[in-house]
Scaffold this motif. Structure first.
Motif, PDB file in Angstrom:
ATOM      1  N   LEU A 177      53.367  13.225 -67.822  1.00 33.39           N
ATOM      2  CA  LEU A 177      52.063  13.853 -68.019  1.00 33.39           C
ATOM      3  C   LEU A 177      51.525  14.505 -66.756  1.00 33.39           C
ATOM      4  N   MET A 178      52.057  14.131 -65.601  1.00 31.11           N
ATOM      5  CA  MET A 178      51.636  14.751 -64.344  1.00 31.11           C
ATOM      6  C   MET A 178      52.244  16.133 -64.138  1.00 31.11           C
ATOM      7  N   ILE A 179      53.343  16.429 -64.835  1.00 27.71           N
ATOM      8  CA  ILE A 179      54.012  17.722 -64.661  1.00 27.71           C
ATOM      9  C   ILE A 179      53.108  18.890 -65.046  1.00 27.71           C
ATOM     10  N   PRO A 180      52.395  18.850 -66.204  1.00 28.20           N
ATOM     11  CA  PRO A 180      51.467  19.964 -66.499  1.00 28.20           C
ATOM     12  C   PRO A 180      50.367  20.132 -65.451  1.00 28.20           C
ATOM     13  N   LEU A 181      49.893  19.024 -64.874  1.00 32.74           N
ATOM     14  CA  LEU A 181      48.864  19.119 -63.833  1.00 32.74           C
ATOM     15  C   LEU A 181      49.395  19.849 -62.605  1.00 32.74           C
ATOM     16  N   LEU A 182      50.631  19.541 -62.223  1.00 39.05           N
ATOM     17  CA  LEU A 182      51.229  20.227 -61.082  1.00 39.05           C
ATOM     18  C   LEU A 182      51.439  21.713 -61.392  1.00 39.05           C
ATOM     19  N   ALA A 183      51.845  22.024 -62.625  1.00 45.13           N
ATOM     20  CA  ALA A 183      52.030  23.425 -63.015  1.00 45.13           C
ATOM     21  C   ALA A 183      50.700  24.179 -62.999  1.00 45.13           C
ATOM     22  N   ILE A 184      49.636  23.546 -63.478  1.00 41.47           N
ATOM     23  CA  ILE A 184      48.309  24.190 -63.461  1.00 41.47           C
ATOM     24  C   ILE A 184      47.848  24.437 -62.029  1.00 41.47           C
ATOM     25  N   THR A 185      48.125  23.501 -61.133  1.00 44.61           N
ATOM     26  CA  THR A 185      47.747  23.672 -59.725  1.00 44.61           C
ATOM     27  C   THR A 185      48.491  24.850 -59.097  1.00 44.61           C
ATOM     28  N   ILE A 186      49.774  24.989 -59.442  1.00 47.10           N
ATOM     29  CA  ILE A 186      50.543  26.119 -58.912  1.00 47.10           C
ATOM     30  C   ILE A 186      49.992  27.435 -59.440  1.00 47.10           C
ATOM     31  N   LEU A 187      49.682  27.503 -60.739  1.00 48.12           N
ATOM     32  CA  LEU A 187      49.119  28.723 -61.318  1.00 48.12           C
ATOM     33  C   LEU A 187      47.749  29.042 -60.712  1.00 48.12           C
ATOM     34  N   PHE A 188      46.944  28.004 -60.491  1.00 48.13           N
ATOM     35  CA  PHE A 188      45.633  28.224 -59.877  1.00 48.13           C
ATOM     36  C   PHE A 188      45.776  28.758 -58.454  1.00 48.13           C
ATOM     37  N   THR A 189      46.766  28.250 -57.720  1.00 46.12           N
ATOM     38  CA  THR A 189      46.996  28.734 -56.359  1.00 46.12           C
ATOM     39  C   THR A 189      47.386  30.208 -56.365  1.00 46.12           C
ATOM     40  N   ILE A 190      48.245  30.602 -57.311  1.00 48.12           N
ATOM     41  CA  ILE A 190      48.634  32.019 -57.413  1.00 48.12           C
ATOM     42  C   ILE A 190      47.429  32.873 -57.782  1.00 48.12           C
ATOM     43  N   TYR A 191      46.608  32.372 -58.704  1.00 52.01           N
ATOM     44  CA  TYR A 191      45.430  33.140 -59.145  1.00 52.01           C
ATOM     45  C   TYR A 191      44.421  33.334 -58.021  1.00 52.01           C
ATOM     46  N   ILE A 192      44.096  32.269 -57.336  1.00 57.06           N
ATOM     47  CA  ILE A 192      43.080  32.375 -56.288  1.00 57.06           C
ATOM     48  C   ILE A 192      43.589  33.202 -55.113  1.00 57.06           C
ATOM     49  N   GLY A 193      44.919  33.221 -54.900  1.00 55.79           N
ATOM     50  CA  GLY A 193      45.466  34.067 -53.850  1.00 55.79           C
ATOM     51  C   GLY A 193      45.407  35.541 -54.188  1.00 55.79           C
ATOM     52  N   GLN A 194      45.477  35.866 -55.471  1.00 51.91           N
ATOM     53  CA  GLN A 194      45.432  37.261 -55.893  1.00 51.91           C
ATOM     54  C   GLN A 194      44.010  37.804 -56.006  1.00 51.91           C
ATOM     55  N   GLN A 195      43.049  36.941 -56.290  1.00 49.94           N
ATOM     56  CA  GLN A 195      41.690  37.408 -56.588  1.00 49.94           C
ATOM     57  C   GLN A 195      40.705  37.096 -55.465  1.00 49.94           C
TER      58      GLN A 195
END
Length: 229
Positions: free
Chosen positions: A149-167
């Motif tokens: 269940l921790m795997i989706p949390l890690l994936a969301i954190t990676i996506l959030f990092t990419i998003y905040i870096g782009q915007q």
């Protein structure tokens, strides 16, 4: 918990009392050039008068706070009571530093928020360290379902990092002047008092209208550039 509480009360107490600065100011009155008023208000060597508070050590203060962030993210899940202790730590630092930024320290080394952008990037790294640590703790406890269940949390954190870096980081580096003007108008409409910032970011050559020699009496009439114009 005891470490952060003792460190926060000790550091903030010394910051409020400014013991070392007062000691340096007293030594400065005994040593160094003290013939004119300007010389008395000038730093000599390591000793600065009370009129020269120096610059705030952003790097050291931010390093301490980033350590608090790291401990909060790692132990906040394992021991939730730690979150309340660190909330008190942040509240103490917030009150002390907010007061000193407004009334004590000059804005000569103010980066305009650029340092906080770098701090956000480090906080995201702390978040990854916390999640990896939580993976290890759950693995040692042989909680296979919790690890999955921790795997989706890690994936969301990676996506959030990419998003905040782009915007967000791009906006903070290249803020359009139209957006800045719009925000200033909103602050004026909401009666936000930013009067204490007026004139603080001017070039040093524009902050003093009249510069006179040290040996010239203040009551002696002088001619300014406006009079010549």
């Amino acid at each position: 918990m005891q470490y952060f509480l003792v460190r926060s009360f000790l550091n903030c107490g010394m910051e409020l009392l400014r013991v070392f600065h007062v000691l340096h100011a007293y030594i400065r009155t005994k040593v160094g050039p003290n013939l004119t008023e300007k010389e008395k208000n000038t730093t000599w060597g390591w000793f600065a008068p009370l009129s020269d508070p120096g610059t705030f050590g952003h790097a050291g203060a931010l390093a301490d706070l980033l350590l608090v962030f790291l401990v909060l993210f790692v132990y906040g899940v394992i021991s939730p009571f730690m979150s309340f202790i660190l909330l008190l730590v942040f509240a103490i630092h917030g009150m002390v530093h907010r007061h000193h930024f407004i009334y004590i320290y000059p804005m000569s080394n103010d980066s305009g928020g650029l340092l906080w952008v770098q701090a956000v990037k480090v906080i995201i790294i702390c978040l990854f360290i916390a999640e990896i640590t939580l993976f290890g703790v759950l693995g040692l406890k042989k909680k296979a379902a919790a690890v999955i269940l921790m795997i989706p949390l890690l994936a969301i954190t990676i996506l959030f990092t990419i998003y905040i870096g782009q915007q967000h980081f791009v906006v903070t580096k290249y803020l359009p002047s139209i957006s800045a003007i719009k925000k200033d108008k909103e602050n004026i409409a909401n009666n936000v008092d930013n009067g204490f910032l007026r004139g603080q970011y001017n070039h040093p050559a524009l902050q003093d209208k009249h510069l006179l020699p040290d040996n010239m009496p203040n009551d002696e009439p002088h001619q300014s550039f406006d009079d010549n114009a």
